[in-house]
Structure formats: structure tokens, C-alpha cells
Design a protein around this motif. Sequence first.
Motif, PDB file in Angstrom:
ATOM      1  N   LEU A   1       0.705  -1.583   0.202  1.00  0.00           N
ATOM      2  CA  LEU A   1       0.121   0.072   0.112  1.00  0.00           C
ATOM      3  C   LEU A   1       0.402   1.661   0.304  1.00  0.00           C
ATOM      4  CD1 LEU A   1      -3.032  -0.779   2.135  1.00  0.00           C
ATOM      5  CD2 LEU A   1      -2.696  -0.763   0.289  1.00  0.00           C
ATOM      6  N   GLY A   2       1.900   1.602   0.456  1.00  0.00           N
ATOM      7  CA  GLY A   2       2.683   2.100   0.401  1.00  0.00           C
ATOM      8  C   GLY A   2       2.761   2.699   1.303  1.00  0.00           C
ATOM      9  N   GLU A   3       2.275   2.662   2.798  1.00  0.00           N
ATOM     10  CA  GLU A   3       2.089   3.083   3.844  1.00  0.00           C
ATOM     11  C   GLU A   3       3.109   3.435   4.899  1.00  0.00           C
ATOM     12  OE1 GLU A   3      -1.460   2.028   5.729  1.00  0.00           O
ATOM     13  OE2 GLU A   3      -2.732   3.059   3.324  1.00  0.00           O
ATOM     14  N   PRO A   4       3.485   4.341   5.055  1.00  0.00           N
ATOM     15  CA  PRO A   4       4.997   4.959   6.642  1.00  0.00           C
ATOM     16  C   PRO A   4       4.494   4.359   7.152  1.00  0.00           C
ATOM     17  CG  PRO A   4       3.506   6.683   5.816  1.00  0.00           C
ATOM     18  CD  PRO A   4       3.170   5.732   4.735  1.00  0.00           C
ATOM     19  N   ILE A   5       5.159   2.892   8.709  1.00  0.00           N
ATOM     20  CA  ILE A   5       4.538   3.114   9.589  1.00  0.00           C
ATOM     21  C   ILE A   5       5.512   3.919  10.347  1.00  0.00           C
ATOM     22  CG2 ILE A   5       6.887   2.179   9.780  1.00  0.00           C
ATOM     23  CD1 ILE A   5       4.416   0.504  11.091  1.00  0.00           C
ATOM     24  N   HIS A   6       4.195   4.537  11.936  1.00  0.00           N
ATOM     25  CA  HIS A   6       4.748   5.686  12.403  1.00  0.00           C
ATOM     26  C   HIS A   6       5.061   4.819  13.844  1.00  0.00           C
ATOM     27  CE1 HIS A   6       3.071   8.961  14.934  1.00  0.00           C
ATOM     28  NE2 HIS A   6       3.730   9.754  14.391  1.00  0.00           N
ATOM     29  N   TRP A   7       5.708   6.024  14.559  1.00  0.00           N
ATOM     30  CA  TRP A   7       6.553   5.475  15.732  1.00  0.00           C
ATOM     31  C   TRP A   7       5.366   4.996  16.458  1.00  0.00           C
ATOM     32  CZ3 TRP A   7       5.627   7.163  20.091  1.00  0.00           C
ATOM     33  CH2 TRP A   7       4.645   8.372  20.738  1.00  0.00           C
ATOM     34  N   LYS A   8       4.247   5.696  16.615  1.00  0.00           N
ATOM     35  CA  LYS A   8       2.937   5.265  17.199  1.00  0.00           C
ATOM     36  C   LYS A   8       1.856   3.966  17.348  1.00  0.00           C
ATOM     37  CE  LYS A   8       0.676   9.282  18.187  1.00  0.00           C
ATOM     38  NZ  LYS A   8      -0.091  10.622  17.456  1.00  0.00           N
ATOM     39  N   GLN A   9       2.602   3.263  16.170  1.00  0.00           N
ATOM     40  CA  GLN A   9       1.797   1.949  15.547  1.00  0.00           C
ATOM     41  C   GLN A   9       3.266   0.250  16.264  1.00  0.00           C
ATOM     42  OE1 GLN A   9       1.809   3.303  11.320  1.00  0.00           O
ATOM     43  NE2 GLN A   9      -0.369   2.978  11.433  1.00  0.00           N
ATOM     44  N   ILE A  10       4.164   1.002  16.058  1.00  0.00           N
ATOM     45  CA  ILE A  10       5.332   0.012  16.500  1.00  0.00           C
ATOM     46  C   ILE A  10       5.190   0.112  18.033  1.00  0.00           C
ATOM     47  CG2 ILE A  10       7.940  -0.170  16.723  1.00  0.00           C
ATOM     48  CD1 ILE A  10       7.947   1.196  14.523  1.00  0.00           C
ATOM     49  N   VAL A  11       5.034   1.343  18.918  1.00  0.00           N
ATOM     50  CA  VAL A  11       4.555   1.306  20.258  1.00  0.00           C
ATOM     51  C   VAL A  11       3.420  -0.110  20.271  1.00  0.00           C
ATOM     52  CG1 VAL A  11       4.183   2.844  22.303  1.00  0.00           C
ATOM     53  CG2 VAL A  11       6.076   3.364  20.746  1.00  0.00           C
ATOM     54  N   GLY A  12       2.396   0.401  19.589  1.00  0.00           N
ATOM     55  CA  GLY A  12       1.304  -0.679  20.252  1.00  0.00           C
ATOM     56  C   GLY A  12       1.260  -1.516  19.456  1.00  0.00           C
ATOM     57  N   PHE A  13       1.951  -2.324  18.563  1.00  0.00           N
ATOM     58  CA  PHE A  13       2.547  -3.460  18.259  1.00  0.00           C
ATOM     59  C   PHE A  13       3.145  -3.881  19.224  1.00  0.00           C
ATOM     60  CE2 PHE A  13       1.793  -2.364  13.650  1.00  0.00           C
ATOM     61  CZ  PHE A  13       0.666  -2.419  13.934  1.00  0.00           C
ATOM     62  N   GLY A  14       4.105  -3.255  20.824  1.00  0.00           N
ATOM     63  CA  GLY A  14       4.621  -4.182  20.985  1.00  0.00           C
ATOM     64  C   GLY A  14       4.374  -4.121  21.877  1.00  0.00           C
ATOM     65  N   PHE A  15       3.632  -3.344  22.438  1.00  0.00           N
ATOM     66  CA  PHE A  15       2.129  -3.446  23.627  1.00  0.00           C
ATOM     67  C   PHE A  15       1.628  -4.998  23.779  1.00  0.00           C
ATOM     68  CE2 PHE A  15       2.957   0.665  24.986  1.00  0.00           C
ATOM     69  CZ  PHE A  15       3.442   1.140  26.628  1.00  0.00           C
ATOM     70  N   ILE A  16       1.000  -5.065  22.068  1.00  0.00           N
ATOM     71  CA  ILE A  16       0.228  -6.835  21.760  1.00  0.00           C
ATOM     72  C   ILE A  16       1.561  -7.636  22.170  1.00  0.00           C
ATOM     73  CG2 ILE A  16      -0.959  -7.441  20.069  1.00  0.00           C
ATOM     74  CD1 ILE A  16      -1.746  -4.911  19.507  1.00  0.00           C
ATOM     75  N   ALA A  17       2.646  -7.417  22.011  1.00  0.00           N
ATOM     76  CA  ALA A  17       3.826  -8.047  21.263  1.00  0.00           C
ATOM     77  C   ALA A  17       4.150  -8.281  22.925  1.00  0.00           C
ATOM     78  CB  ALA A  17       5.166  -7.900  20.885  1.00  0.00           C
ATOM     79  N   LEU A  18       3.750  -7.878  23.929  1.00  0.00           N
ATOM     80  CA  LEU A  18       4.298  -8.165  25.047  1.00  0.00           C
ATOM     81  C   LEU A  18       3.302  -8.836  25.775  1.00  0.00           C
ATOM     82  CD1 LEU A  18       6.247  -7.416  27.916  1.00  0.00           C
ATOM     83  CD2 LEU A  18       5.324  -5.309  28.484  1.00  0.00           C
ATOM     84  N   GLY A  19       2.068  -7.935  25.386  1.00  0.00           N
ATOM     85  CA  GLY A  19       1.157  -8.895  26.234  1.00  0.00           C
ATOM     86  C   GLY A  19       0.922 -10.783  25.847  1.00  0.00           C
ATOM     87  N   SER A  20       1.553 -11.411  24.617  1.00  0.00           N
ATOM     88  CA  SER A  20       1.756 -12.325  24.395  1.00  0.00           C
ATOM     89  C   SER A  20       3.060 -13.019  25.280  1.00  0.00           C
ATOM     90  CB  SER A  20       2.645 -12.714  22.985  1.00  0.00           C
ATOM     91  OG  SER A  20       4.059 -12.572  22.323  1.00  0.00           O
ATOM     92  N   PHE A  21       4.026 -12.318  26.054  1.00  0.00           N
ATOM     93  CA  PHE A  21       4.585 -12.659  26.739  1.00  0.00           C
ATOM     94  C   PHE A  21       3.764 -13.495  28.164  1.00  0.00           C
ATOM     95  CE2 PHE A  21       6.686 -12.595  30.887  1.00  0.00           C
ATOM     96  CZ  PHE A  21       8.005 -13.209  30.925  1.00  0.00           C
ATOM     97  N   PHE A  22       3.055 -12.740  28.502  1.00  0.00           N
ATOM     98  CA  PHE A  22       2.129 -13.721  29.491  1.00  0.00           C
ATOM     99  C   PHE A  22       1.493 -14.744  29.041  1.00  0.00           C
ATOM    100  CE2 PHE A  22       2.670  -9.320  30.403  1.00  0.00           C
ATOM    101  CZ  PHE A  22       3.982  -9.044  32.019  1.00  0.00           C
ATOM    102  N   ILE A  23       1.060 -14.827  27.859  1.00  0.00           N
ATOM    103  CA  ILE A  23       0.071 -16.246  27.373  1.00  0.00           C
ATOM    104  C   ILE A  23       1.030 -17.488  27.120  1.00  0.00           C
ATOM    105  CG2 ILE A  23      -0.811 -16.964  25.307  1.00  0.00           C
ATOM    106  CD1 ILE A  23      -2.603 -15.010  26.883  1.00  0.00           C
ATOM    107  N   PHE A  24       2.543 -17.157  27.019  1.00  0.00           N
ATOM    108  CA  PHE A  24       3.254 -18.124  26.553  1.00  0.00           C
ATOM    109  C   PHE A  24       3.893 -18.287  28.553  1.00  0.00           C
ATOM    110  CE2 PHE A  24       2.284 -17.235  22.644  1.00  0.00           C
ATOM    111  CZ  PHE A  24       2.070 -18.417  22.136  1.00  0.00           C
ATOM    112  N   THR A  25       4.083 -17.466  29.498  1.00  0.00           N
ATOM    113  CA  THR A  25       4.307 -17.526  31.102  1.00  0.00           C
ATOM    114  C   THR A  25       4.217 -18.668  31.448  1.00  0.00           C
ATOM    115  OG1 THR A  25       5.419 -15.304  30.483  1.00  0.00           O
ATOM    116  CG2 THR A  25       6.058 -16.595  32.762  1.00  0.00           C
ATOM    117  N   LYS A  26       5.092 -19.408  31.718  1.00  0.00           N
ATOM    118  CA  LYS A  26       4.352 -20.651  32.460  1.00  0.00           C
ATOM    119  C   LYS A  26       3.880 -20.303  34.149  1.00  0.00           C
ATOM    120  CE  LYS A  26       5.309 -24.176  29.617  1.00  0.00           C
ATOM    121  NZ  LYS A  26       4.867 -24.905  29.035  1.00  0.00           N
TER     122      LYS A  26
END
Length: 115
Positions: free
Chosen positions: A90-115
Motif C-alpha cells: 500500500l506504500g503507507e509509512p509506519i508510524h512510531w505510535k503503531q510500533i509502540v502499539g504493536f510492541g504492547f501487543i507483543a508484550l502481552g503475548s509474553f504473559f500468554i506463553f509464560t508458565k
Amino acid sequence: MFASATPFLTIGLLILSNVFMTFAWYGHLKFESKPLYLVIMVSWGIAFFEYCAQVPANRIGYGYFNAAQLKTIQEIITLSVFVIFSVLYLGEPIHWKQIVGFGFIALGSFFIFTK
């Protein structure tokens, strides 16, 4: 099937399914002049192939992963595929706010996989 291959096969199929689904959901945005009924039909056709990878991925992966882990893997893959798609297709630039938001989602996955 070898249990050691299960995560690789599951994740590989989930990546494939997400590539198809991303094109089914967003690929038509470059074809705004095409009639809506046509892009819906094309999107359904593409989504068929998404299901052909998604359903086996979940069937193969369930047991090795639990349902919450499968969904979490799928969401992380979805975001990763979408970022690549939106930048390259689509040729859309990635914005830092999107990266931060996706990072928080990825951080949430840590809790899903932690025993």
C-alpha cells in the motif's frame, strides 16, 4: 508427525494463511474503481486459500499449543504480515505510535506463553 516439527509447521501455515487473508481483506484498497461486488467475490476466493492453511495450522498445532497460544501466535503473525503489506504493497509509512502499539501487543503475548 514428529512433535518437534509441529511448531514450525503450525507457524509456517499460519504465516501463509495470514498472507492470503491480508490480501483478501486489504488488497482491494488499491482497486477503488472496481465494483464492490467484484472485490467481495475476489476476496472470498482469496480467503478460501487462507482457510486451507489456517484450519490445518490450528488442527496440527492444537495440543502442542493451547487455544490461547494459537490465537496469540496468529495475532502476532497478523500484525507482522500487515506491517510488511502496508509498507510494501500500500506504500503507507509506519508510524512510531503503531510500533509502540504493536510492541504492547507483543508484550502481552509474553504473559500468554509464560508458565
